[in-house]
Design an enzyme around this catalytic site. Structure first.
Site, short mmCIF file in Angstrom:
data_model
loop_
_atom_site.label_atom_id
_atom_site.label_comp_id
_atom_site.label_asym_id
_atom_site.label_seq_id
_atom_site.Cartn_x
_atom_site.Cartn_y
_atom_site.Cartn_z
N LEU A 73 0.81 -1.22 0.00
CA LEU A 73 0.00 0.00 0.00
C LEU A 73 0.84 1.27 0.00
CD1 LEU A 73 -2.78 -0.99 2.57
CD2 LEU A 73 -2.94 -1.02 0.07
N PHE A 75 4.78 3.31 1.77
CA PHE A 75 5.99 3.26 2.58
C PHE A 75 6.20 4.62 3.23
CE2 PHE A 75 7.32 5.09 -1.37
CZ PHE A 75 8.30 6.00 -1.05
N THR A 80 7.31 -0.05 5.75
CA THR A 80 6.48 -0.32 4.57
C THR A 80 5.11 -0.77 5.07
OG1 THR A 80 7.39 -2.56 4.47
CG2 THR A 80 8.35 -0.91 3.00
N VAL A 81 4.08 -0.53 4.25
CA VAL A 81 2.71 -0.81 4.66
C VAL A 81 2.06 -1.72 3.63
CG1 VAL A 81 0.49 0.21 5.30
CG2 VAL A 81 2.61 1.46 5.74
N LYS A 102 1.78 -2.80 9.11
CA LYS A 102 2.90 -1.87 9.01
C LYS A 102 4.15 -2.57 9.54
CE LYS A 102 4.37 2.77 10.47
NZ LYS A 102 3.95 4.00 11.20
N ASP A 205 2.38 15.41 14.27
CA ASP A 205 2.69 15.31 12.84
C ASP A 205 1.41 15.29 12.01
OD1 ASP A 205 4.46 15.15 10.68
OD2 ASP A 205 4.40 12.97 10.64
#
Length: 580
Positions: A73, A75, A80-81, A102, A205
């Site tokens: 999906l 990164f 990475t996802v 994840k 964030d």
């Protein structure tokens, strides 16, 4: 960080026997295109990429004896996802038989992981009955996988759509309209209020990359996975470290509808911190950095509010509020950022500078900015080109409640939920008399001042007295009841004749009986979308009204009250007691 669009490229390497046997001509399944090994893609493009730190994930791999990897999906800087099939879920569970996994780099320290677990547990358990609970993403499971060079923490989440900055690429103009924005923002503010008031957590964030929406269609993931089988994404052959670099895909099809937008969630708490602790370390992306972070005055919950205010431009306009600064690593200059802030908000208060450990770097002893060459012609009024008239004024007033030098002067998430920009229907802007900027300041002065922020002593707020408490300022009523009663509705005929109400759809406004009297923004969202050209009328600068005390706020302009009262006499419609 999301992947950029990649140009597909064929490998010029000599094919092996295995490749020939499984070419597109002989395989029952389409084969992915291979990207040249000389081209850096995805996580390889990160400035500190080291393949030894990343787990070599393979499609079809089963992690933790349960999660079968299906599609990459995306990164980020440290992970990475992946979309995975939950082998323990019911096969008929629709979207629920899939999860997001994840997979982090192996360099995360145990102390960091412990801190993430504590914050994640607090978010999950603090108060499930809070309306913002459903607008924060929680982890479902955690485990570790062993790599060649260390263990990798894996976190399992529910599956959401692509981040909103990708979703809005499917909207007309590739940006949120005001009606869509009035659906999205209450979800984000409720989520922030839950994080701040119930969990005492600062996200640190908040940006478009870290906000996602629900899936909507219960079968969307089945269709998505089948499409990936029929059209596999390009990838690079295994490198010397055994890693296959897959290209990401997270496009779930049709543009999100209103229900999907309203389901938006705040995601990625990887950098979250406790708000009641003394925080001075650097946070936030460069373009989103709040003044208290740059000047090292200590930060807490208001830093998230600043982030949200700056993000409005990324969602609504075709340029960011601070796009003039270079935010690339090694190119960011805080003095340039501060110069733009001064252009927007005026010079920072001297009392605020006294709290800033780094103030002397950028300001002299008299509070004068040492780099006046960076103070450009940059105003709130000139930065909004898609709105005009009263709606533009209300939008700017809403933004100014978040974008302020002094953290304690920014409104809380709960207060922002009650701002007229979110609670007033579009008809309000057309039915009321034309307002000057001075009149808008008067309306602003009638709105309660900011309540005490959790974790910040009441005495630190400029509007707080010795007997102040978080409950001392009401959050439920924005205007005096007699003014609320006289906010009229408008017919579609009146709307069409208004210069501030340009419809982009041909559907008529709903009748007065169909309009909700709820104070929530979802019930009061406009029934039409507008794309308004920039206002050609000259802007008039007025004093910033957000620093008025509660007593001064009562001395509102009699002219604006009389104007609204006069307009109200021509309308029979009244809001119900519940709306007050």
């Amino acid at each position: 960080m999301r992947p950029n669009l990649l140009k597909r490229a064929h490998s010029h390497n000599k094919q092996t026997l295995n490749n020939l046997l499984h070419s597109r001509g002989t395989s029952p399944h389409p084969q992915p295109e291979t990207i040249s090994g000389h081209k850096q893609i995805e996580e390889e493009t990160l400035p500190k990429y080291n393949p030894d730190h990343w787990y070599p994930v393979r499609l079809g791999e089963v992690l933790h004896h349960r999660y079968e990897i299906v599609v990459k999906l995306g990164f980020g800087m440290t992970a990475t996802v992946w979309l995975a099939r939950d082998l323990q879920a019911d096969g008929n569970a629709g979207n629920r038989k899939y999860v997001t996994v994840k997979i982090n780099v192996n360099t995360l320290g145990e102390e960091f992981q412990k801190g993430r677990r504590e914050i994640a547990q607090k978010l999950f358990s603090a108060n499930p009955k809070h309306p913002g609970y459903s607008h924060v993403r929680f982890m479902l499971d955690t485990f570790k996988v062993k790599g060649k060079h260390g263990d990798h923490l894996c976190i399992v989440y529910d599956v959401l759509r692509e981040p909103i900055d990708l979703c809005m690429e499917k909207f007309p103009g590739r940006r949120f309209s005001c009606p869509k924005l009035r659906i999205l923002l209450p979800a984000l503010l409720q989520g922030l209020d839950y994080m701040h008031s119930e969990c005492h957590v600062v996200h640190t964030d908040l940006k478009a990359d870290n906000i996602m929406m629900g899936l909507g269609d219960p079968n969307i993931l089945d269709h998505f996975v089948q499409n990936q089988i029929d059209h596999p994404a390009p990838r690079k052959a295994p490198d010397g470290h055994g890693r296959v670099i897959y290209t990401s895909c997270s496009d779930f099809g049709e543009p999100p509808n209103e229900a999907v937008i309203a389901s938006a969630k705040i995601t990625d708490i990887g950098l979250a911190a406790w708000g009641d602790e003394k925080n001075t370390k650097p946070i936030q992306s460069n373009a989103f950095m709040a003044p208290e972070v740059i000047l090292q005055a200590g930060w807490s919950y208001p830093a998230d509010i600043w982030n949200l205010g700056v993000m409005l431009w990324d969602l609504f306009e075709h340029f960011g509020l601070f796009d003039r600064i270079d935010t690339k690593p090694g190119h960011y200059h805080p003095e340039q950022h501060l110069g733009l802030m001064i252009a927007l908000m005026g010079p920072p208060p001297k009392d605020f500078l006294k709290r800033c450990a780094k103030a002397s770097i950028y300001f002299d002893s008299d509070g004068q900015f040492k780099h006046p060459e960076y103070i450009e012609d940059h105003t709130f009024e000139s930065s909004i080109v898609r709105l005009k008239g009263e709606e533009k004024e209300m939008f700017i007033d809403f933004a100014k409640k978040m974008i302020a030098w002094v953290p304690e002067e920014r409104w809380t998430a709960k207060q922002l939920l009650e701002h007229p920009f979110l609670t007033k229907e579009k008809e309000f802007f057309s039915a009321t008399p034309s307002l000057s900027r001075a009149s808008t300041a008067s309306i602003s002065s009638m709105i309660p001042s900011r309540a005490v922020t959790p974790g910040i002593p009441p005495s630190s707020s400029p509007n707080s007295g010795p007997n102040s408490s978080p409950k001392s300022v009401p959050n439920t009523t924005l205007l005096p009841p007699r003014l609320l009663e006289l906010v009229p509705s408008v017919s579609s005929t009146e709307c069409e004749s208004s210069t501030n109400c340009e419809e982009t759809k041909t559907e008529k406004l709903a009748t007065n009986n169909e309009k909700s009297t709820s104070r929530t923004s979802l019930s009061l969202r406009p029934k039409m979308e507008s794309l308004v050209e920039s206002n050609n009328e000259p802007d008039v600068e007025v004093p910033n009204s957000k620093r008025l005390s509660v007593n001064k706020a009562n001395k509102c302009s009699q002219d604006i009250i009389d104007a609204i009262l006069s307009k109200g006499k021509n309308h029979n419609h009244r809001v119900s007691p519940e709306a007050k």
